[in-house]
Design an enzyme around this catalytic site. Structure first.
Site, mmCIF file in Angstrom:
data_model
loop_
_atom_site.group_PDB
_atom_site.id
_atom_site.type_symbol
_atom_site.label_atom_id
_atom_site.label_comp_id
_atom_site.label_asym_id
_atom_site.label_seq_id
_atom_site.Cartn_x
_atom_site.Cartn_y
_atom_site.Cartn_z
ATOM 1 C CB SER A 14 -0.868 -0.004 1.262
ATOM 2 O OG SER A 14 -1.429 1.287 1.518
ATOM 3 C CE1 TYR B 200 -3.861 -0.223 3.767
ATOM 4 C CE2 TYR B 200 -5.706 -1.703 4.145
ATOM 5 C CZ TYR B 200 -4.826 -1.079 3.283
ATOM 6 O OH TYR B 200 -4.901 -1.335 1.932
HETATM 7 C C1 GCO Z 1 -7.091 4.746 3.462
HETATM 8 C C2 GCO Z 1 -7.212 3.837 2.244
HETATM 9 C C3 GCO Z 1 -5.828 3.376 1.823
HETATM 10 C C4 GCO Z 1 -5.923 2.752 0.430
HETATM 11 C C5 GCO Z 1 -4.621 2.183 -0.062
HETATM 12 C C6 GCO Z 1 -3.636 3.256 -0.372
HETATM 13 O O1 GCO Z 1 -7.944 4.648 4.360
HETATM 14 O O2 GCO Z 1 -6.142 5.565 3.465
HETATM 15 O O3 GCO Z 1 -8.040 2.739 2.513
HETATM 16 O O4 GCO Z 1 -5.368 2.458 2.784
HETATM 17 O O5 GCO Z 1 -6.854 1.694 0.427
HETATM 18 O O6 GCO Z 1 -4.082 1.262 0.847
HETATM 19 O O7 GCO Z 1 -2.450 2.655 -0.880
#
Ligand code: GCO
Length: 255
Positions: free
Chosen positions: A146, A159
């Site tokens: 990501s 995440y």
């Molecule tokens: C967020 C998004 C990101 C994108 C992606 C960017 O909440 O900032 O969900 O996480 O999905 O990962 O590269």
């Protein structure tokens, strides 16, 4: 130069989280490049629908319904493939969830769920695939990172921690498996128009930010992941290892 370099004929690719979104788009691309495809999803009905849709397009597709957060289910899925004589030549660790909340409000159970799906599953699926690739002397593992593998924003701590881990785990997998004929790389999607991001797209302020902050001036489309996935799954990338390639409209590269 022959385009056979990008030909996936005779190869079998497993893409986790591929009933829809980026996983489905990469599965479609790999199937169009000749691969037999194993779709995965936790919702069996949605998975079967995706399998039937891709079969109707003339592709060689099977479904492997398992929850990537369930180690026993992953191991059982690989053992079933063994029993069925199906060898996974290409693994795409794509399955991912998002949970947006400031750290001080985040409950540990919610942190852990994101880590389990977005990072630990990459380890478990990678381990199970590599155990079978090593004796064969070849394999391709593509982990989905990501922008948050390298850059941060508030409210996405589990995440981002997971995707930062994916970047490093990709390098450690390379350290352990490159000499065995396995190429391990990652793809970093930018802000893509997927269901995970619907809330962001529908947020006028965030949508405007993405379109201004992305040099290409727009959200990416899931289909725009397929070419890089095919490249990293093919013989064209046999000397590429440990890399994270961004498919992000330039966002990671420009202030
Ligand atoms: C967020 C998004 C990101 C994108 C992606 C960017 O909440 O900032 O969900 O996480 O999905 O990962 O590269």
């Amino acid at each position: 130069m022959s385009t056979k370099l990008f030909d996936l004929s005779g190869k079998t690719a497993m893409i986790t989280g591929s009933s829809r979104g980026l996983g489905r788009a990469m599965a479609e691309g790999m199937a169009a490049a000749g691969a037999s495809v194993i779709l995965n999803g936790v919702n069996e009905a949605r998975l079967q629908e995706a399998v039937e849709e891709m079969k109707a397009e003339g592709y060689d597709v099977i479904g492997a319904p398992f929850d990537v957060a369930d180690e026993a289910a992953i191991v059982a899925a690989f053992e079933k493939l063994d029993a069925d004589g199906v060898a996974v030549d290409i693994l795409v660790n794509n399955a991912g969830i998002q949970f947006r909340k400031p750290i001080v409000e985040l409950e540990t159970k919610d942190w852990q769920k994101v880590i389990d799906v977005n990072l630990t599953a990459v380890f478990i699926c990678g381990r199970e695939a590599a155990k079978r690739m090593i004796p064969r002397g070849h394999g391709k593992i593509i982990n989905i990172g990501s922008l948050l593998s390298d850059a941060a924003r508030a409210t996405v701590s589990p995440y981002g921690a997971a995707k930062g881990g994916v970047r490093m785990l990709t390098k450690i997998m390379t350290a352990e498996w490159a000499s065995k004929g396995i190429q391990v790389n990652a793809i970093g999607p930018g802000y893509m128009a997927t269901e995970m991001n619907t809330a962001l797209i529908e947020n006028e302020e965030f949508n405007e930010w993405v379109c201004k902050r992305t040099p290409s001036g727009r959200w990416g489309q899931p289909e725009e992941m397929a070419g890089t996935a095919i490249y990293l799954a093919s013989d064209a990338s046999n000397y590429i290892n440990g890399q994270l390639i961004y498919v992000d409209g330039g966002m990671i590269s420009v202030l």
